[in-house]
Design a protein around this motif. Structure first.
Motif, PDB file in Angstrom:
ATOM      1  N   LYS A 271       0.819  -1.190   0.000  1.00 53.28           N
ATOM      2  CA  LYS A 271       0.000   0.000   0.000  1.00 53.28           C
ATOM      3  C   LYS A 271       0.865   1.257   0.000  1.00 53.28           C
ATOM      4  N   THR A 368     -13.843  -5.292   6.806  1.00 61.90           N
ATOM      5  CA  THR A 368     -13.386  -4.038   6.194  1.00 61.90           C
ATOM      6  C   THR A 368     -12.772  -4.440   4.857  1.00 61.90           C
ATOM      7  N   THR A 370     -13.377  -3.490   1.194  1.00 65.90           N
ATOM      8  CA  THR A 370     -12.990  -2.790  -0.035  1.00 65.90           C
ATOM      9  C   THR A 370     -13.078  -1.273   0.097  1.00 65.90           C
ATOM     10  N   GLY A 371     -12.101  -0.604  -0.468  1.00 63.58           N
ATOM     11  CA  GLY A 371     -12.188   0.844  -0.598  1.00 63.58           C
ATOM     12  C   GLY A 371     -13.325   1.249  -1.511  1.00 63.58           C
ATOM     13  N   VAL A 374     -16.350   2.231   0.329  1.00 67.40           N
ATOM     14  CA  VAL A 374     -16.251   3.576   0.902  1.00 67.40           C
ATOM     15  C   VAL A 374     -16.664   4.606  -0.137  1.00 67.40           C
ATOM     16  N   ALA A 458     -15.913  -1.253   5.429  1.00 69.63           N
ATOM     17  CA  ALA A 458     -14.699  -0.455   5.235  1.00 69.63           C
ATOM     18  C   ALA A 458     -14.939   1.032   5.482  1.00 69.63           C
TER      19      ALA A 458
END
Length: 487
Positions: A271, A368, A370-371, A374, A458
């Motif tokens: 990341k 939590t 996946t982005g 979000v 997430a």
């Protein structure tokens, strides 16, 4: 926190002896039947421009004339909805957090009697949230609030419902706090072994059956997907199973599965450095399952519950999983790993296969994940997927009742195309488009033998910025769902 019901008429609030009398005022006018002394103080504050009967408005009056209470705290909602009442109560109690008040009495003014139970539950949650401070690794944190006793005021007709709501709210609040405490701890404290010990401790205190599987036991089960993620870290993985047996053995259990990535570096698919510290929250699903287990164990409903937590770190090393690797899951399905940062689904898929042995009434995994979720829903609602409409409706209703809402997302078969692989039964990621959906479709491949739901938290499990920290969601939603299965 000592939280109790106190019978008191709203037309005689001036006689309530407490350090702080808190009035949560619904609507845009002062009720005609309110205590005249209190009513005069409110109207005077409005006339002077110090207070408005609107959401977000609050005022603390010290030594209010004619009242036995040492303080009068006013909080407006602008509506008569329970959601607004909780927000106002939380803001009002937060006003008292750093003051010298040791006791408070709260009255919800202008609300229908039918809301008594829900208001009581939300008061317990609001108080716990307002008074929570993380201290474990911060010796300089402010001293605990002196506010140790809160009474909910109401007439005798509301007593039974209010007591039920207070009990449920306190149990959920305890679960939320446990989830927050676990998730807020840094990754060098909250390891997979730490999570296992938290479950063991809960098992000892609440007479639960707990089993913690180490790496050898996990290998014996054939959890190749879970172990593939774990092998990049020096921290050993733990597969944790806890059982609450509140009903007959013949009753099929509800199974909750939590993603317990105690730190997520992304692995070889590393990341970016910015905000990577927040990846200590990647075990928010596991934390919420643990918190729900505590709440249920305290409420003792007639239901059987199994909590499963797959816990490990996702780290880069010479042993770590690589993009392009093909791994074999416990189900026998092979997976081409295109991105090692899509690791949550790789540990959950083996946990979902393991859940089959319980012949469950339903399985709900919490992660939590996946982005993309979000981006879709922000931090207000958790993403919810379900293999059947009945389960989806139950989860949605539970979220609404708990003020911990979710939103159903699609599972159309066409989304499966994004997981096709030339080298395995499926790939672990698809394209960026619909990323939360393809992640859910991946999990669905391993959950075909029972009713299955998936919560992508997430966006809701923690907050960033100045208020950075775990929220404890969706303990409320999950607890209400489990309780609904006992009926």
């Amino acid at each position: 926190m000592d939280l109790r019901f106190q019978s008191a008429g709203f037309d005689a609030l001036n006689s309530v002896a407490t350090d702080a009398l808190v009035l949560v005022l619904a609507g845009g006018s002062v009720p005609a039947d309110l205590d005249p002394t209190v009513s005069a103080l409110i109207k005077d504050a409005i006339k002077l421009g110090d207070f408005e009967l609107k959401a977000g408005q609050s005022l603390v009056l010290t030594r209010p004339q004619g009242l036995k209470a040492h303080r009068l705290v006013l909080a407006g909602t602008g509506t008569d909805h329970v959601k607004g009442a909780r927000a106002a109560a939380q803001a009002a109690i937060a006003q008292l957090k750093s003051r010298g008040a040791a006791s408070a009495a709260v009255a919800f003014v202008g609300y229908a009697a039918e809301h008594a139970e829900a208001l009581a539950e939300q008061l317990a949650l609001a108080a716990a949230d307002a008074l929570y401070t993380y201290r474990h690794t911060k010796p300089s944190a402010a001293a605990p609030s002196k506010l140790a006793r809160i009474s909910l005021l109401g007439d005798k007709a509301a007593m039974k419902a209010a007591k039920v709501g207070l009990a449920r709210g306190q149990a959920i609040a305890a679960g939320v706090e446990l989830a927050r405490e676990c998730a807020n701890r840094p990754g060098n404290y909250a390891t997979p072994s730490f999570l296992a010990e938290q479950v063991r401790a809960l098992g000892r205190s609440h007479a639960l059956k707990v089993e913690v599987l180490d790496q050898k036991a996990i290998e014996k089960l054939g959890m190749g997907s879970f172990l593939a993620v774990a092998k990049g870290s020096d921290e050993p993985p733990r597969f944790i199973v806890a059982r609450y047996d509140g009903a007959a053995k013949s009753q099929a259990p509800v199974v909750l599965v939590g993603k317990g990535i105690t730190f997520d570096s992304g692995g070889i698919s590393l990341k970016p450095g910015a905000d990577m510290d927040e990846m200590k929250f990647d075990m928010g699903g596991a934390a919420s399952v643990l918190g729900t287990l505590r709440a249920v164990a305290e409420l003792k409903p007639k239901v059987n519950l199994v909590a499963i937590i797959a816990a490990c770190e996702n780290m880069p090393s010479g042993r770590a999983l690589k993009p392009g690797d093909v791994i074999t899951s416990m189900s026998g399905q092979t997976i081409e790993v295109l991105n090692t940062d899509a690791e949550g689904r790789l540990i959950l898929c083996d946990a979902l296969t393991y859940a089959e042995r319980f012949k469950p009434a339903a399985v709900v995994d919490v992660a939590t994940l996946t982005g993309a979720c979000v981006i879709a829903l922000g931090g207000v609602r958790s993403g919810m997927y379900a293999s059947c409409d009945q389960l989806a409706a139950e989860l949605e209703a539970a979220g609404d009742q708990a003020l911990d809402p979710c939103w159903r997302m699609p599972l159309d078969a066409e989304y499966d195309d994004g997981l096709k692989s030339n080298f395995a039964d499926l790939a672990n990621v698809g394209s960026r488009a619909g990323g939360s959906i393809t992640a859910a479709k991946f999990l669905q491949r391993f959950a075909s033998k029972y009713r299955w739901g998936h919560l992508d938290i997430a966006g809701t499990a923690w907050k960033s910025g100045a208020g950075k920290g775990a929220t404890g969601r969706p303990v409320g939603l999950l607890t209400h769902y489990v309780l609904s299965q006992a009926k």
